[in-house]
Design a protein around this motif. Structure first.
Motif, short mmCIF file in Angstrom:
data_model
loop_
_atom_site.label_atom_id
_atom_site.label_comp_id
_atom_site.label_asym_id
_atom_site.label_seq_id
_atom_site.Cartn_x
_atom_site.Cartn_y
_atom_site.Cartn_z
N ALA A 81 95.13 20.78 -11.69
CA ALA A 81 95.10 21.99 -10.88
C ALA A 81 93.66 22.48 -10.70
CB ALA A 81 95.95 23.08 -11.53
N ALA A 82 92.87 22.41 -11.75
CA ALA A 82 91.47 22.84 -11.66
C ALA A 82 90.67 21.96 -10.70
CB ALA A 82 90.83 22.82 -13.04
N ALA A 83 91.08 20.69 -10.61
CA ALA A 83 90.41 19.75 -9.70
C ALA A 83 91.01 19.78 -8.30
CB ALA A 83 90.50 18.35 -10.26
N GLU A 84 91.97 20.68 -8.08
CA GLU A 84 92.65 20.81 -6.79
C GLU A 84 93.37 19.51 -6.41
OE1 GLU A 84 90.48 22.78 -3.69
OE2 GLU A 84 89.36 24.00 -5.12
N ALA A 90 101.68 10.80 -14.01
CA ALA A 90 101.15 9.45 -13.82
C ALA A 90 99.95 9.22 -14.73
CB ALA A 90 100.75 9.25 -12.36
N LEU A 91 99.07 10.22 -14.83
CA LEU A 91 97.90 10.09 -15.70
C LEU A 91 98.31 10.05 -17.17
CD1 LEU A 91 95.57 12.56 -13.78
CD2 LEU A 91 95.24 10.09 -13.98
N ALA A 134 92.95 5.46 -13.57
CA ALA A 134 92.94 6.91 -13.37
C ALA A 134 91.93 7.29 -12.29
CB ALA A 134 92.62 7.61 -14.67
N ALA A 135 90.75 6.68 -12.33
CA ALA A 135 89.72 6.97 -11.33
C ALA A 135 90.19 6.59 -9.94
CB ALA A 135 88.43 6.25 -11.69
N MET A 136 90.85 5.43 -9.83
CA MET A 136 91.36 5.00 -8.52
C MET A 136 92.45 5.93 -8.03
SD MET A 136 91.48 0.88 -9.16
CE MET A 136 92.22 0.54 -7.57
N LEU A 137 93.31 6.37 -8.92
CA LEU A 137 94.39 7.27 -8.55
C LEU A 137 93.83 8.62 -8.08
CD1 LEU A 137 97.47 7.71 -8.45
CD2 LEU A 137 97.34 8.47 -10.83
N MET A 138 92.85 9.13 -8.81
CA MET A 138 92.27 10.42 -8.43
C MET A 138 91.44 10.33 -7.15
SD MET A 138 91.26 12.30 -12.02
CE MET A 138 90.07 11.06 -12.52
N SER A 139 90.90 9.13 -6.86
CA SER A 139 90.06 8.99 -5.67
C SER A 139 90.86 9.19 -4.39
CB SER A 139 89.39 7.61 -5.65
OG SER A 139 90.34 6.58 -5.39
N VAL A 140 92.18 9.06 -4.48
CA VAL A 140 93.03 9.31 -3.32
C VAL A 140 92.91 10.77 -2.89
CG1 VAL A 140 95.42 9.34 -2.49
CG2 VAL A 140 94.62 7.47 -3.96
N TYR A 141 92.64 11.63 -3.86
CA TYR A 141 92.53 13.06 -3.61
C TYR A 141 91.08 13.46 -3.82
CZ TYR A 141 97.51 12.50 -4.21
OH TYR A 141 98.81 12.07 -4.09
N GLU A 142 90.28 13.27 -2.79
CA GLU A 142 88.86 13.54 -2.89
C GLU A 142 88.61 15.00 -3.20
OE1 GLU A 142 86.52 11.42 -2.97
OE2 GLU A 142 87.62 9.63 -2.38
N ALA A 143 87.52 15.26 -3.93
CA ALA A 143 87.12 16.63 -4.22
C ALA A 143 86.84 17.35 -2.92
CB ALA A 143 85.90 16.66 -5.11
#
Length: 199
Positions: free
Chosen positions: A147-150, A158-159, A186-195
């Motif tokens: 949530a903090a990372a939007e 998943a994480l 985890a990095a690849m999964l989060m990269s789908v949701y760019e900052a």
């Protein structure tokens, strides 16, 4: 019924109880819960069997205290590892760096809650409840970082699966590769949701 010990802060323990819990945690982690004789826990804690029975009248009370101790130690270590970073995405990845540090220890035997559930959980609802609550709190913690990372809340399960899976594989394979693989996934999964852009 899930014991409240993993929900509320750890109860105050005497120095004798602390020594017993630390000894039990070390033995249960290394050998499993069932094979460990309570006399050996007493020896490790440098207390008499009578002192152990006074501090923890039943074996189950000691198992609950040891799992609570392991939960508190685990969450404290995660928060400490994350504290070096401000970006919540980096804080999530720091969990895997912490796992890598754990896996370098040749005495690592896997997640105490996964192991405890595998050994006793199907027959012992208290141990099953503790394992469930441990995983729930970890998932909630990761959800707060998401949530903090939007990022969407559904990333947290998943994480968490990557975190728990890395622990299982590391215990089986006896190396640090699962932590690095989990971090990459985890990095690849989060990269789908760019900052979000600041401009």
């Amino acid at each position: 019924m899930t014991p409240p010990s993993l929900i509320a802060p750890a109860p105050h323990r005497t120095s004798v109880q602390d020594a017993i819990v630390v000894s039990a945690d070390a033995l249960f982690t290394a050998e499993g819960i069932t094979p460990v004789a309570l006399d050996r826990v007493a020896v490790g804690a440098q207390v008499t069997p009578a002192e152990l029975r006074e501090a923890f009248p039943t074996r189950q009370a000691l198992v609950v205290a040891a799992l609570q101790y392991r939960h508190d130690e685990w969450m404290t270590a995660l928060i400490t590892a994350e504290a070096s970073f401000e970006d919540p995405r980096d804080q999530i990845l720091a969990v895997f760096s912490h796992l890598e540090d754990c896996f370098t220890d040749h005495s690592y035997r896997g997640c105490a809650f996964i192991n405890g559930y595998g050994e006793l959980g199907r027959l012992n609802p208290v141990v099953a409840g503790l394992a469930h609550e441990h995983l729930r709190q970890l998932e909630q913690h990761i959800a707060i970082l998401c949530a903090a990372a939007e990022m969407p809340a559904h990333l947290a399960p998943a994480l968490t699966l990557l975190i728990q899976g890395a622990q299982v594989e590391a215990a089986i394979h006896g190396n640090i590769t699962p932590a690095r693989t989990g971090r990459m996934a985890a990095a690849m999964l989060m990269s789908v949701y760019e900052a979000p852009s600041l401009f």
